[in-house]
Design an enzyme around this catalytic site. Structure first.
Site, PDB file in Angstrom:
ATOM      1  N   GLY A 241       0.285   0.777   0.474  1.00 12.78           N
ATOM      2  CA  GLY A 241       0.677  -0.585   0.842  1.00 12.78           C
ATOM      3  C   GLY A 241       1.093  -1.373  -0.384  1.00 12.78           C
ATOM      4  N   LEU A 242       1.572  -2.569  -0.138  1.00 16.80           N
ATOM      5  CA  LEU A 242       2.044  -3.458  -1.208  1.00 16.80           C
ATOM      6  C   LEU A 242       0.910  -3.810  -2.180  1.00 16.80           C
ATOM      7  CD1 LEU A 242       4.095  -6.064   0.895  1.00 16.80           C
ATOM      8  CD2 LEU A 242       5.047  -4.503  -0.841  1.00 16.80           C
TER       9      LEU A 242
ATOM     10  N   GLY B  34      -4.713  -4.812  -0.086  1.00 18.98           N
ATOM     11  CA  GLY B  34      -6.133  -4.565   0.186  1.00 18.98           C
ATOM     12  C   GLY B  34      -6.544  -3.103   0.127  1.00 18.98           C
ATOM     13  N   LYS B  35      -5.706  -2.258  -0.439  1.00 26.26           N
ATOM     14  CA  LYS B  35      -6.019  -0.814  -0.516  1.00 26.26           C
ATOM     15  C   LYS B  35      -7.355  -0.551  -1.209  1.00 26.26           C
ATOM     16  CE  LYS B  35      -2.264  -0.156  -2.937  1.00 26.26           C
ATOM     17  NZ  LYS B  35      -1.775  -1.544  -2.949  1.00 26.26           N
TER      18      LYS B  35
ATOM     19  N   SER C 257       1.993   3.835  -3.823  1.00 21.63           N
ATOM     20  CA  SER C 257       2.773   4.993  -3.330  1.00 21.63           C
ATOM     21  C   SER C 257       3.899   4.531  -2.397  1.00 21.63           C
ATOM     22  CB  SER C 257       1.856   6.037  -2.659  1.00 21.63           C
ATOM     23  OG  SER C 257       0.882   5.485  -1.818  1.00 21.63           O
TER      24      SER C 257
END
Ligand SMILES: Nc1ncnc2c1ncn2[C@@H]1O[C@H](COP(=O)(O)OP(=O)(O)OP(=O)(O)O)[C@@H](O)[C@H]1O
Ligand SMILES: [Mg+2]
Length: 181
Positions: free
Chosen positions: A14-15, A19-20, A88
């Site tokens: 994710g961007l 919140g990864k 990614s």
């Protein structure tokens, strides 16, 4: 003998500021509290160690993900629950990771760019807007959304705890965790 834990890789994408890391850390904590073998591979740490020689060009981002894939694959086949958190941004290299790792669960940490920019946990968006950082995903470099992720989290609408619980439920549904976990 107790039943062997089946390895898997939860691949959070994710961007920046979606919140990864936050969700992956919380899920790791839950899994560890139940005595599972867990490893975290986080972009911020990997880029200071295993991949400290790499930058943010397309080639270098792909090389970053290839090295992480290699490590995740070894751990996964040894029964570890692996949680990776990398932007990614490119679909092709994520699909390569999927093919290599096999037991691969893609988690799209979805959050509108405006919300990510407002969070700006490390002040990177500000720098990217000013042009102080080049090739910054979401501002000056693309993010290619997953087309068929196993799970989508909407971190602008869910609490961290709700997002983490969705991941646990997904692992149950896919048979990686017991239903009574
Ligand atoms: N539902 C949610 N899930 C995850 N994070 C949330 C949620 N709601 C609010 N947040 C907050 O959003 C921020 C996300 O930051 P985090 O460092 O996890 O992002 P990231 O995707 O890992 O970014 P980066 O690519 O820069 O490492 C945290 O401060 C977190 O507390
Ligand atoms: Mg992170």
């Amino acid at each position: 003998m107790c039943q062997e834990q089946k390895g898997f890789t939860l691949w959070f994408t994710g961007l920046p500021c979606s919140g990864k890391s936050a969700v992956a850390d919380r899920v790791a904590e839950i899994l560890r509290s139940r005595n599972l073998k867990v490893e975290r591979l986080d972009g911020d740490i990997v880029r200071k160690s295993l991949c400290r020689d790499l930058g943010f060009s397309r080639e270098h981002r792909n090389e970053n993900i290839r090295r992480v894939t290699f490590v995740a694959k070894l751990l996964t086949r040894n029964g570890v629950a692996v949680l990776t958190s990398f932007i990614s941004p490119y679909r092709e290299i994520r699909d390569e990771a999927r093919r290599e790792i096999g037991e691969f669960i893609e988690v799209y940490v979805k959050c509108p760019l405006e919300v990510c920019m407002a969070r700006d946990v490390k002040g990177m968006y500000q720098k990217a807007i000013k042009g102080e950082i080049k090739e910054f995903t979401g501002i000056s470099d693309p993010y290619e959304e997953p087309l068929q992720p196993e799970l989508v989290l909407e971190t602008d609408k869910e609490t961290l705890e709700e997002s983490a619980q969705k991941v646990i439920n997904c692992l149950k549904k896919l048979g990686y965790l017991d239903h009574n976990f």
